[in-house]
Design a protein around this motif. Structure first.
Motif, mmCIF file in Angstrom:
data_model
loop_
_atom_site.group_PDB
_atom_site.id
_atom_site.type_symbol
_atom_site.label_atom_id
_atom_site.label_comp_id
_atom_site.label_asym_id
_atom_site.label_seq_id
_atom_site.Cartn_x
_atom_site.Cartn_y
_atom_site.Cartn_z
ATOM 1 N N PHE A 1 -79.603 -23.765 -38.335
ATOM 2 C CA PHE A 1 -80.382 -22.658 -37.773
ATOM 3 C C PHE A 1 -80.007 -21.357 -38.474
ATOM 4 O O PHE A 1 -78.836 -21.094 -38.742
ATOM 5 N N LYS A 2 -81.004 -20.548 -38.790
ATOM 6 C CA LYS A 2 -80.764 -19.263 -39.439
ATOM 7 C C LYS A 2 -80.640 -18.190 -38.365
ATOM 8 O O LYS A 2 -81.623 -17.795 -37.741
ATOM 9 N N PHE A 3 -79.419 -17.741 -38.145
ATOM 10 C CA PHE A 3 -79.154 -16.742 -37.118
ATOM 11 C C PHE A 3 -79.543 -15.355 -37.605
ATOM 12 O O PHE A 3 -79.445 -15.035 -38.788
ATOM 13 N N ASP A 4 -79.950 -14.541 -36.666
ATOM 14 C CA ASP A 4 -80.226 -13.128 -36.885
ATOM 15 C C ASP A 4 -79.214 -12.365 -36.032
ATOM 16 O O ASP A 4 -79.105 -12.609 -34.830
ATOM 17 N N SER A 5 -78.450 -11.465 -36.654
ATOM 18 C CA SER A 5 -77.380 -10.778 -35.925
ATOM 19 C C SER A 5 -77.907 -10.058 -34.694
ATOM 20 O O SER A 5 -77.271 -10.060 -33.632
ATOM 21 N N TYR A 6 -79.073 -9.464 -34.817
ATOM 22 C CA TYR A 6 -79.649 -8.696 -33.713
ATOM 23 C C TYR A 6 -79.934 -9.608 -32.521
ATOM 24 O O TYR A 6 -79.554 -9.314 -31.384
ATOM 25 N N ASP A 7 -80.589 -10.746 -32.788
ATOM 26 C CA ASP A 7 -80.955 -11.658 -31.705
ATOM 27 C C ASP A 7 -79.732 -12.329 -31.092
ATOM 28 O O ASP A 7 -79.666 -12.527 -29.872
ATOM 29 N N LEU A 8 -78.763 -12.704 -31.929
ATOM 30 C CA LEU A 8 -77.581 -13.392 -31.411
ATOM 31 C C LEU A 8 -76.777 -12.479 -30.493
ATOM 32 O O LEU A 8 -76.288 -12.914 -29.438
ATOM 33 N N VAL A 9 -76.652 -11.222 -30.858
ATOM 34 C CA VAL A 9 -75.927 -10.273 -30.006
ATOM 35 C C VAL A 9 -76.633 -10.122 -28.660
ATOM 36 O O VAL A 9 -75.988 -10.088 -27.604
ATOM 37 N N LEU B 1 -72.912 -2.077 -25.585
ATOM 38 C CA LEU B 1 -72.738 -3.524 -25.700
ATOM 39 C C LEU B 1 -73.178 -4.030 -27.071
ATOM 40 O O LEU B 1 -72.600 -4.975 -27.611
ATOM 41 N N GLU B 2 -74.209 -3.402 -27.646
ATOM 42 C CA GLU B 2 -74.675 -3.818 -28.969
ATOM 43 C C GLU B 2 -73.582 -3.645 -30.019
ATOM 44 O O GLU B 2 -73.420 -4.491 -30.911
ATOM 45 N N ASP B 3 -72.814 -2.565 -29.925
ATOM 46 C CA ASP B 3 -71.720 -2.331 -30.875
ATOM 47 C C ASP B 3 -70.593 -3.339 -30.671
ATOM 48 O O ASP B 3 -69.976 -3.803 -31.632
ATOM 49 N N ILE B 4 -70.330 -3.675 -29.416
ATOM 50 C CA ILE B 4 -69.302 -4.679 -29.123
ATOM 51 C C ILE B 4 -69.711 -6.022 -29.724
ATOM 52 O O ILE B 4 -68.901 -6.717 -30.350
ATOM 53 N N GLY B 5 -70.983 -6.383 -29.556
ATOM 54 C CA GLY B 5 -71.478 -7.648 -30.092
ATOM 55 C C GLY B 5 -71.354 -7.720 -31.602
ATOM 56 O O GLY B 5 -70.961 -8.756 -32.156
ATOM 57 N N MET B 6 -71.672 -6.627 -32.302
ATOM 58 C CA MET B 6 -71.536 -6.616 -33.760
ATOM 59 C C MET B 6 -70.068 -6.726 -34.164
ATOM 60 O O MET B 6 -69.739 -7.360 -35.179
ATOM 61 N N ARG B 7 -69.191 -6.144 -33.373
ATOM 62 C CA ARG B 7 -67.757 -6.262 -33.663
ATOM 63 C C ARG B 7 -67.299 -7.716 -33.513
ATOM 64 O O ARG B 7 -66.547 -8.232 -34.345
ATOM 65 N N GLU C 1 -79.040 -2.992 -41.534
ATOM 66 C CA GLU C 1 -77.950 -3.480 -40.693
ATOM 67 C C GLU C 1 -78.155 -4.880 -40.132
ATOM 68 O O GLU C 1 -77.222 -5.486 -39.632
ATOM 69 N N VAL C 2 -79.353 -5.448 -40.182
ATOM 70 C CA VAL C 2 -79.580 -6.789 -39.654
ATOM 71 C C VAL C 2 -79.036 -7.821 -40.640
ATOM 72 O O VAL C 2 -79.379 -7.816 -41.818
ATOM 73 N N LEU C 3 -78.175 -8.705 -40.150
ATOM 74 C CA LEU C 3 -77.583 -9.754 -40.973
ATOM 75 C C LEU C 3 -78.216 -11.091 -40.617
ATOM 76 O O LEU C 3 -78.572 -11.334 -39.466
ATOM 77 N N THR C 4 -78.354 -11.967 -41.594
ATOM 78 C CA THR C 4 -78.741 -13.350 -41.323
ATOM 79 C C THR C 4 -77.655 -14.252 -41.879
ATOM 80 O O THR C 4 -77.015 -13.931 -42.885
#
Length: 629
Positions: free
Chosen positions: A195-203, A221-227, A249-252
């Motif tokens: 599965f190809k994750f998207d950082s935004y959706d996973l957080v 919470l979004e910043d915590i999730g990225m950390r 900033e969006v990572l896959t």
């Protein structure tokens, strides 16, 4: 199968019969090489169907398959009737070299005892690069000899392992994670392999399940999730990392299938991927993912007898399947404590009115369901909802006006046929952190009083060709950090900006946005950057991208006042012919990229270009794809 054919033919159709004809025609008499990596499908019929389409190629055509399943190798038929090639592990010396690079920040000669222990650890990894890299990352920058010995001598190595024997190494790395990160890894098991994750959706997914925690109440919470995510990336729990366009900033990324095996192991009995063989769902299950074979079935009465404890339902469909409407209805009616419902690309046409009963719902994904025309009013009763994704709902006529009652909504992604969002109620979403408006072909106006979104951090508007202007109050979005504007051919960024708007405050010196990133692409009307865009951001703006704006002619003189600018990208703006004076004062600039701007590129060439002195201090400079320094 449809994805393979679309890729080979260059077509983008969903009609499988038509695509098969195109594929046969494309391959007829031609020699080809088809590489199928990491195959897990053990259905002989599926392989026979695909093989029949590939028989028209010329002699010498090859199909190369990689798999960890002997059954797959047997089904697909191997070279010369043999069992194929069993790949050996990485040679010990190469494994040791990889381990040392991952484990040592400083020169390893300073730590001879650790090197000796490391040699013994590598021997236990069995030549498997993932195990070597994972344990190297675990030990990175640690000089605690006792910890290294703990990893080497851990009893987990004594466990009987299937096939590769890699799980002890991965489990060791997992066991060293803080409890909060262990949960995040386990929750990834609900997604399919590869599965190809998207950082935004996973957080957002982690957030919906309450996995993000911090002692600092001011931290979003979004910043915590990225950390959390970056820590797992540094420990090699994810791989194949790619950044968004121009490094946005969006990572896959993906999770290695062996890491996925580990996630399923530690998730125990709470997660279940339902396949066609499943006859019942155990009461211990909290998170469900339905495969395509189940999403279209109608004999679901026994399967869905007890979903009262379920917190997650994801529907995974392929191009040839359609999710049964009644199946979705039944899932919703029997899952009263649901927190996450993902119906993306499920081909549903009507949203269930019973969604309003899901009082605990925090994450609802209806994206890319192009036949949905209306949302039920009951959806506005979901007062715990944090994420609502309606991207690609091309036939959605309008948002319910009572959407303003979604008081905890943090993320809204929207595609609609509306001409105006003035009466949409979006302005009243006081918790909104991210607003993305995408593919609204008829949209001409947003909504006034946008500054009421006092905690909005990201505003993205893309592919809205009829959008004329932005509301003047956008100048007073005090929390706005990221602004993305793309493919809005009619948009004039200066239009009406001198108007203050109704209900505006008189003293707004302290309410200007403090932008960190501005991305502008394919805005045909853009001649120069408007003054309002950079006001208030002189000490915060880090990244500025201007791409494919054919009429863009000038960067502002105030560019020299940007005290935090690190990245400036200008691409395909042919009318931009020079850089502003004073750019040599922008000492924070680390990267300058210029491409598709012929006159400007000529002026920036070292050492004689007229603008070269303005940029010679920048550490990295790219001109038309060539690294100048």
């Amino acid at each position: 199968m449809t994805k393979i054919i679309n890729f080979v033919t260059g077509e983008n159709q969903s009609n499988l019969d038509q695509l098969q004809k195109v594929l046969r025609y494309s391959l007829k008499g031609k020699r080809y090489l088809l590489v199928m990596d990491d195959v897990w499908n053990e259905d002989p019929e599926a392989w026979c169907k695909l093989k029949s389409l590939l028989l028209g190629g010329a002699n010498g055509s090859k199909i190369l398959v990689t798999t960890r399943s002997r059954k797959v190798a047997s089904i697909m038929g191997t070279r010369g009737g043999t069992t194929g090639f069993n790949l050996q592990g990485l040679p010990f010396e190469d494994c040791l070299s990889l381990f040392m690079k991952c484990a040592f920040k400083e020169e390893r000669d300073k730590h001879p005892n650790l090197v000796k222990i490391g040699v013994e650890i590598v021997k236990k990894c069995g030549g498997i690069p993932l195990a070597v890299r994972t344990l190297g990352s675990l030990l990175y920058d640690s000089t605690d000899e006792h910890f290294w010995e703990y990893v080497r001598d851990n009893e987990i190595w004594q466990l009987e392992q299937k096939e590769s024997g890699i799980l002890p190494a991965l489990r060791l790395s997992y066991d060293q994670l803080p409890p909060r990160l262990k949960q995040c890894v386990a929750y990834c098991s609900i997604f399919p392999k590869d599965f190809k994750f998207d950082s935004y959706d996973l957080v957002q997914f982690w957030m919906a399940h309450g996995l993000l925690q911090s002692h600092n109440k001011k931290e979003d919470l979004e910043d915590i999730g990225m950390r959390y995510l970056k820590e797992l990336l540094s420990r090699s729990f994810f791989q194949d990392l790619t950044f968004g366009m121009f490094g946005l900033e969006v990572l896959t990324f993906k999770m290695h299938d062996l890491m996925h095996d580990l996630a399923m192991l530690v998730a125990k009995d709470e997660f279940l991927v339902v396949n066609s063989d499943c006859q019942s769902i155990p009461k211990s299950v909290r998170h469900l993912s339905f495969a395509a074979a189940n999403a279209s079935r109608n004999d679901f009465s026994s399967l869905l007898s007890d979903l009262g404890r379920v917190r997650t339902i994801c529907f995974s469909t392929d191009d040839d399947e359609k999710t049964s409407q009644s199946f979705v209805e039944s899932c919703i009616s029997k899952s009263q404590f649901l927190r996450v419902l993902n119906l993306s690309e499920s081909s549903i046409e009507v949203c269930s009115r019973k969604m309003g009963n899901l009082k605990h719902m925090r994450y609802l994904d209806l994206s890319r369901n192009s036949k949905i025309k209306k949302l039920p009013k009951s959806i506005c009763e979901l007062q715990s909802l944090e994420t609502l994704d309606l991207a690609g709902c091309l036939e959605l006529e309008e948002l319910p006006k009572d959407i303003k009652y979604l008081v905890n909504l943090r993320v809204l992604v929207l595609t609609t046929k509306q001409k105006s969002l003035q009466e949409s109620g979006i302005r009243s979403l006081g918790s909104l952190r991210s607003l993305k408006i995408f593919g609204c072909r008829d949209l001409e106006h947003l909504f006034e009083e946008i500054d009421q979104l006092s905690v909005l951090r990201t505003l993205s508007i893309e592919s809205c060709p009829r959008l004329i202007s932005l509301p003047p109050a956008i100048k007073y979005l005090s929390s706005l950090e990221n602004l993305y504007l793309a493919r809005c051919e009619s948009l004039d960024l200066n239009l009406n900006m001198e108007i203050e708007g109704e209900g505006s405050h008189h003293d707004r010196k302290n309410t200007r946005p403090h932008l960190r990133r501005v991305f502008i692409m394919e805005i045909t009307q853009l001649l120069e950057l408007p003054q309002w865009l950079l006001q208030g951001s002189t000490d915060t703006l880090r990244d500025l991208f201007i791409v494919s704006c054919p009429n863009f002619m000038a960067l502002p003189r105030s560019l020299k006042d940007l005290e935090a600018l690190e990245t400036l990208v200008i691409a395909r703006c042919p009318k931009l012919s020079s850089l502003p004076e004073g750019m040599h004062h922008v000492t924070t600039l680390k990267l300058l990229t210029i491409g598709g701007c012929p006159a400007l590129s000529e002026r920036c060439k070292p050492p004689t270009g007229e603008d070269w002195p303005k940029i010679s201090h920048i550490p990295q400079v790219y001109l038309d794809g060539e690294m100048i320094k």
